[in-house]
Write a protein that holds these residues in place. Structure first.
Motif, PDB file in Angstrom:
ATOM      1  N   ARG A  47       5.276   1.773  -6.728  1.00 28.78           N
ATOM      2  CA  ARG A  47       3.939   0.666  -6.657  1.00 28.78           C
ATOM      3  C   ARG A  47       3.895  -0.628  -5.796  1.00 28.78           C
ATOM      4  O   ARG A  47       3.139  -1.293  -5.270  1.00 28.78           O
ATOM      5  N   ASP A  48       5.851  -1.273  -6.231  1.00 30.65           N
ATOM      6  CA  ASP A  48       5.689  -2.302  -5.404  1.00 30.65           C
ATOM      7  C   ASP A  48       5.876  -2.274  -3.982  1.00 30.65           C
ATOM      8  O   ASP A  48       5.172  -2.917  -3.347  1.00 30.65           O
ATOM      9  N   LEU A  49       5.913  -0.650  -3.574  1.00 33.30           N
ATOM     10  CA  LEU A  49       5.786  -0.663  -2.058  1.00 33.30           C
ATOM     11  C   LEU A  49       4.501  -0.417  -1.536  1.00 33.30           C
ATOM     12  O   LEU A  49       4.568  -0.805  -0.636  1.00 33.30           O
ATOM     13  N   PHE A  50       3.943   0.550  -2.094  1.00 31.36           N
ATOM     14  CA  PHE A  50       3.052   0.640  -1.573  1.00 31.36           C
ATOM     15  C   PHE A  50       2.524  -0.336  -1.884  1.00 31.36           C
ATOM     16  O   PHE A  50       0.884  -0.532  -0.238  1.00 31.36           O
ATOM     17  N   LEU A  51       2.350  -1.770  -2.422  1.00 30.52           N
ATOM     18  CA  LEU A  51       1.251  -2.691  -2.913  1.00 30.52           C
ATOM     19  C   LEU A  51       1.536  -2.992  -1.689  1.00 30.52           C
ATOM     20  O   LEU A  51       0.150  -3.404  -0.366  1.00 30.52           O
ATOM     21  N   LYS A  52       2.759  -3.199  -0.716  1.00 24.58           N
ATOM     22  CA  LYS A  52       3.462  -4.264   0.396  1.00 24.58           C
ATOM     23  C   LYS A  52       2.242  -3.041   1.396  1.00 24.58           C
ATOM     24  O   LYS A  52       2.434  -3.976   2.543  1.00 24.58           O
TER      25      LYS A  52
ATOM     26  N   PRO B  72      -1.204   4.857   2.085  1.00 23.65           N
ATOM     27  CA  PRO B  72      -0.740   4.032   1.025  1.00 23.65           C
ATOM     28  C   PRO B  72      -1.718   3.724   0.331  1.00 23.65           C
ATOM     29  O   PRO B  72      -0.441   3.071  -0.655  1.00 23.65           O
ATOM     30  N   PRO B  73      -2.695   3.213   0.174  1.00 20.89           N
ATOM     31  CA  PRO B  73      -3.901   3.003  -1.159  1.00 20.89           C
ATOM     32  C   PRO B  73      -3.817   4.484  -1.474  1.00 20.89           C
ATOM     33  O   PRO B  73      -3.831   3.838  -3.583  1.00 20.89           O
ATOM     34  N   TYR B  74      -3.962   5.466  -1.480  1.00 23.51           N
ATOM     35  CA  TYR B  74      -3.917   6.642  -1.936  1.00 23.51           C
ATOM     36  C   TYR B  74      -2.523   6.427  -3.185  1.00 23.51           C
ATOM     37  O   TYR B  74      -2.756   7.367  -4.562  1.00 23.51           O
ATOM     38  N   ASN B  75      -1.649   6.865  -2.122  1.00 19.31           N
ATOM     39  CA  ASN B  75      -0.735   6.406  -2.949  1.00 19.31           C
ATOM     40  C   ASN B  75      -0.029   5.627  -3.912  1.00 19.31           C
ATOM     41  O   ASN B  75       0.472   5.536  -4.884  1.00 19.31           O
ATOM     42  N   LEU B  76      -0.775   4.298  -3.789  1.00 20.77           N
ATOM     43  CA  LEU B  76      -0.433   3.386  -4.692  1.00 20.77           C
ATOM     44  C   LEU B  76      -1.348   3.648  -6.104  1.00 20.77           C
ATOM     45  O   LEU B  76      -1.093   3.206  -7.290  1.00 20.77           O
TER      46      LEU B  76
END
Length: 399
Positions: A327-332, A343-347
């Motif tokens: 979560r933290d890495l997808f947010l970055k 990235p936002p989908y993975n997040l």
């Protein structure tokens, strides 16, 4: 995960080295499409002859080319990106507008690349020896003595590769009349480079090596990421290391030969930063013995590079069911490049698996705004959203 290939309209092939998605075994990004920066170099043709000394070898006092010419047709440049998808248009939402938590990338710092530059052994390799961005930063030009011909005015190169953000064009000496000459296309490329931000590779006669230009400048991800290159041979890899985690290589360059007995070998000819200080141009040189030379060029913004590294590192944690770290890495990754669809989908997947429905809704809303309706169909079938399938907001978003 499986790898696959996406065929571009230009007739080039972009191989997906590792399709990053929030589900193991799910191939393809939402709304996957060719990347605007996944440009490809124009194909080359055989250039050396058995009796003509190579121009670069003569000027640098290196061994002359020998041996019979082997016809090899054309080379197919291949640029592989872990996520080649781009937004279909200007996104209708941003991380700020949907209310996602903010991140701190730290203060900007020096842009350093482990493994670059390194000395290039010459021998029969004819590298681009004169390269750089145009004055306005719109073009990348790389020139060298790569053909067995010579003409007045080609002291900086008798072949140039020009990338203006799309496919790379190859231009060289023209023939006609009694001798080869520098035509308008080659003259324009050399002039663009001379009036722009040119770099000469430094030649060391005793070692017969060339040194590519070093990288100078800052970027805003210096606290988190150390960039890194790998490979010489069939594929050149570019990526980075987040914190002290394993290096990821979301970008690779290669050249596919049309002759099985003449495979291409590559090395990093140069990595350049644009005048604005927010983009890198990656230049890989590929050759097949003494008969052919190609330069493959792709250009990526700092933000896109950082987003790749964050996302690919996050996916490793996601596969290991370490959802807080992912979560933290997808947010970055999402904040680094808000126009990246994946990235936002993975997040959203990570938030849903952590039971944070509020932020899962925000992230999925952004993913749909960036990538379109394909995300809706995918999300409804994705097991990562099992905990929110019955929620009104999920049904409203996915239709």
């Amino acid at each position: 995960m499986t790898s696959r290939k996406l065929i571009l309209g230009l007739g080039a092939t972009v191989g997906l080295a590792a399709t990053v998605a929030c589900r193991t075994g799910e191939s393809g990004a939402p709304g996957a499409s060719s990347s605007a920066s996944a440009s490809v170099a124009a194909p080359s043709s055989a250039t050396a002859t058995a009796t003509t000394a190579n121009a670069a070898a003569t000027r640098l006092a290196l061994p002359a080319h020998t041996g019979a010419v082997k016809p090899h047709g054309t080379a197919e440049p291949v640029i592989a990106l872990s996520d080649p998808s781009v937004a279909a248009g200007e996104p209708t939402a941003t991380p700020t507008s949907v209310g996602l938590p903010t991140v701190d990338f730290g203060a900007p710092g020096p842009l350093a690349i482990t493994g670059y530059p390194h000395a290039l052994g010459t021998g029969m390799r004819d590298y681009a020896t004169y390269m750089g961005y145009s004055k306005d930063g719109k073009s990348v030009v790389a020139c060298g003595s790569m053909a067995p011909l010579s003409a007045k005015g080609d002291e900086k190169g008798n072949v140039c590769f020009v990338n203006e953000g799309g496919a790379t064009k190859r231009v060289g000496l023209e023939t006609g009349g009694e001798s080869p000459f520098v035509g308008p296309a080659l003259a324009s490329a050399l002039k663009t480079l001379k009036e722009g931000h040119p770099h000469d590779l430094v030649f060391t006669p005793a070692a017969a090596t060339l040194m590519p230009p070093p990288i100078a400048g800052n970027w805003r991800y210096a606290r988190d990421i150390v960039l890194q290159v790998s490979g010489s041979g069939g594929a050149l890899k570019f990526g980075g290391q987040y914190a002290k985690e394993e290096v990821v290589y979301p970008v690779s360059l290669s050249a596919k030969s049309s002759s099985p007995d003449m495979p291409f070998s590559g090395d990093w000819n140069g990595i350049l930063q644009n005048p604005a200080g927010d983009e890198l141009a990656l230049l890989g040189h590929f050759f097949c013995m003494e008969w052919c030379n190609d330069v493959v060029i792709t250009r990526l913004s700092h933000d896109r590079i950082a987003s790749y590294v964050y996302n690919d590192t996050g996916f490793r944690h996601h596969k290991a069911k370490e959802y807080t770290a992912s979560r933290d890495l997808f947010l970055k990754a999402t904040w680094a490049n808000p126009k990246a669809p994946l990235p936002p989908y993975n997040l959203a997947c990570a938030y849903a698996l952590l039971g944070d429905a509020t932020n899962a809704e925000k992230a999925l809303r952004l993913a749909i705004a960036v990538a379109g309706d394909k995300v809706k169909a995918r999300a409804k079938k994705d097991a990562d959203f099992k905990s929110v399938l019955g929620a009104k907001w999920f049904k409203d978003l996915t239709g």
